[in-house]
Design a protein around this motif. Structure first.
Motif, mmCIF file in Angstrom:
data_model
loop_
_atom_site.group_PDB
_atom_site.id
_atom_site.type_symbol
_atom_site.label_atom_id
_atom_site.label_comp_id
_atom_site.label_asym_id
_atom_site.label_seq_id
_atom_site.Cartn_x
_atom_site.Cartn_y
_atom_site.Cartn_z
ATOM 1 N N PHE A 297 57.556 29.183 18.540
ATOM 2 C CA PHE A 297 57.953 28.726 20.149
ATOM 3 C C PHE A 297 58.421 27.179 20.263
ATOM 4 C CE2 PHE A 297 56.769 26.874 24.286
ATOM 5 C CZ PHE A 297 57.264 28.066 25.049
ATOM 6 N N SER A 298 57.547 26.404 19.201
ATOM 7 C CA SER A 298 58.030 24.929 19.173
ATOM 8 C C SER A 298 59.507 24.902 18.726
ATOM 9 C CB SER A 298 56.999 24.170 18.387
ATOM 10 O OG SER A 298 55.531 24.198 18.899
ATOM 11 N N LEU A 299 59.780 25.597 17.851
ATOM 12 C CA LEU A 299 61.026 25.482 17.186
ATOM 13 C C LEU A 299 62.261 26.038 17.804
ATOM 14 C CD1 LEU A 299 60.521 26.847 13.297
ATOM 15 C CD2 LEU A 299 61.091 24.403 14.244
ATOM 16 N N ARG B 201 54.566 24.547 35.708
ATOM 17 C CA ARG B 201 53.658 25.289 34.611
ATOM 18 C C ARG B 201 54.651 26.437 34.264
ATOM 19 N NH1 ARG B 201 50.332 21.579 33.627
ATOM 20 N NH2 ARG B 201 49.347 20.901 35.576
ATOM 21 N N THR B 202 55.969 26.433 33.986
ATOM 22 C CA THR B 202 56.815 27.177 33.503
ATOM 23 C C THR B 202 57.687 26.571 32.375
ATOM 24 O OG1 THR B 202 58.549 26.574 34.850
ATOM 25 C CG2 THR B 202 57.235 28.344 35.781
ATOM 26 N N ASN B 203 58.305 27.627 31.687
ATOM 27 C CA ASN B 203 58.883 26.941 30.455
ATOM 28 C C ASN B 203 60.243 25.976 30.991
ATOM 29 O OD1 ASN B 203 57.741 28.694 28.870
ATOM 30 N ND2 ASN B 203 59.053 30.232 28.657
ATOM 31 N N LEU B 204 60.653 26.348 32.143
ATOM 32 C CA LEU B 204 61.760 25.414 32.734
ATOM 33 C C LEU B 204 61.295 24.123 32.850
ATOM 34 C CD1 LEU B 204 64.520 25.118 33.990
ATOM 35 C CD2 LEU B 204 63.523 26.021 36.286
ATOM 36 N N GLY C 58 53.730 22.207 31.431
ATOM 37 C CA GLY C 58 53.816 23.776 30.883
ATOM 38 C C GLY C 58 52.594 24.495 31.415
ATOM 39 N N GLY C 59 52.648 25.900 31.133
ATOM 40 C CA GLY C 59 51.597 26.734 31.669
ATOM 41 C C GLY C 59 50.808 26.988 30.459
ATOM 42 N N PRO C 60 50.013 28.007 30.771
ATOM 43 C CA PRO C 60 49.281 28.439 29.529
ATOM 44 C C PRO C 60 49.753 29.270 28.583
ATOM 45 C CG PRO C 60 48.551 29.794 31.458
ATOM 46 C CD PRO C 60 49.527 28.611 31.827
ATOM 47 N N ASN C 61 50.966 29.732 28.767
ATOM 48 C CA ASN C 61 51.788 30.557 27.600
ATOM 49 C C ASN C 61 52.730 29.608 26.891
ATOM 50 O OD1 ASN C 61 50.812 32.962 28.540
ATOM 51 N ND2 ASN C 61 52.340 32.947 30.263
ATOM 52 N N ASN C 62 52.616 28.069 27.482
ATOM 53 C CA ASN C 62 53.526 27.267 26.371
ATOM 54 C C ASN C 62 52.703 26.662 25.283
ATOM 55 O OD1 ASN C 62 54.240 26.383 29.693
ATOM 56 N ND2 ASN C 62 56.089 26.983 28.168
#
Length: 296
Positions: A82-84, A163-166, A244-248
């Motif tokens: 996810f980081s990459l 709290r999103t990827n955006l 970011g949210g918990p999924n980040n």
């Protein structure tokens, strides 16, 4: 007695060598030693790798279990990937935005260049944390962006950005875009304009001249800017935590949780060592092209 040429070179090289020794190699050695230890319920929370036996002999109690644990628990693999991915696409967007900006600044008159470069560097005069909080005030549900859009009647409900990827992408691009623009400007500003004039005299269109001359000659700046954005973005912690949210689940956040949440220093050290080895390739590429650019 004057220093010889060899002594003079060592006098120049010695300060950065001492700096690297004190602030990189020694901390790296400590982190590597901790990554070979086991978790223990005392302070510091790990066992000693080198221990003295009752018969006064030194013995090494090192283990690779922490590294094997990274391979068996999918959380760490997901965090690395996810980081990459986040850093890669953020770098691409910064390149798409930064190249036209750098090209326009490089082709602007000298007096205008100074003003435009000042605008690019203005964010560095403010704390990084304050800039992230300012962005949060713009994109949150009751922030400036949603307030303006609602007032203009363009939307009926606030946009869900926080709290999103955006939000993470916006934060990284907003924070690291100057790191892309400045190396690109330094490369594009040095290009000889007579090459483009010669291409035009030979019947080449401006777009074809850009593809055949400007773009290839600006590759060192593209790589330098991309590495300056990609490398810190991979290990970013503040932006995913605040926006970011918990999924980040980025690797910087995993490191924080292991060190300060789980108090599992050996696993956290193993994550950090693996992360550093992951970045060796991009750092080597950046250094190679940086040296080539300086030589040119």
């Amino acid at each position: 007695m004057k220093p010889t040429g060899s002594q003079g070179r060592w006098l120049i090289i010695l300060p950065p060598l001492v700096f690297l020794l004190l602030f990189f190699l020694i901390p790296f050695a400590f982190a590597f030693k901790i990554s070979l230890a086991q978790t223990a319920a005392h302070v510091p929370p790990y066992t000693d790798v080198l221990q003295v036996t009752p018969d006064h002999h030194w013995r090494v109690f090192a283990t690779l279990a922490n590294y094997r644990y990274l391979l068996t628990d999918e959380v760490y693999g997901v965090a690395y990937l996810f980081s990459l991915r986040t850093a890669f696409f953020s770098t691409l967007i910064c390149l798409a935005l930064g190249y036209p900006m750098a090209y326009a600044i490089a082709r602007a008159p000298r007096a205008t260049q100074s003003v435009l470069l000042l605008v690019i560097m203005l964010p560095f005069w403010t704390s990084f944390l304050l800039r992230v909080y300012a962005l949060e005030g713009i994109i949150r549900d009751n922030g400036l962006l949603n307030t303006v859009l609602l007032h203009l009647g363009l939307i009926e409900h606030p946009l869900r950005i926080m709290r999103t990827n955006l939000a993470v992408y916006l934060g990284i691009i907003y924070s690291y875009l100057p790191f892309m623009v400045l190396p690109l400007f330094a490369t594009l500003e040095k290009l000889d304009p007579t090459l483009l004039e010669a291409a035009a005299d030979l019947g080449s269109t401006p777009w074809r001249a850009f593809l055949d001359i400007t773009l290839p000659l600006s590759v060192p700046g593209v790589i330098a800017g991309s590495m300056l954005v990609f490398i810190p973005a991979v290990g970013e912690f503040v932006i995913p935590s605040l926006l970011g949210g918990p999924n980040n689940l980025m690797i910087g956040r995993v490191l924080w949780d292991e060190f300060f949440g789980n108090h599992d220093w050996p696993v956290a050290a193993a994550v950090a060592i693996a992360f550093l080895l992951l970045l060796v390739g991009p750092i080597a590429i950046y250094q190679y092209y940086n040296v080539r650019q300086l030589e040119a």
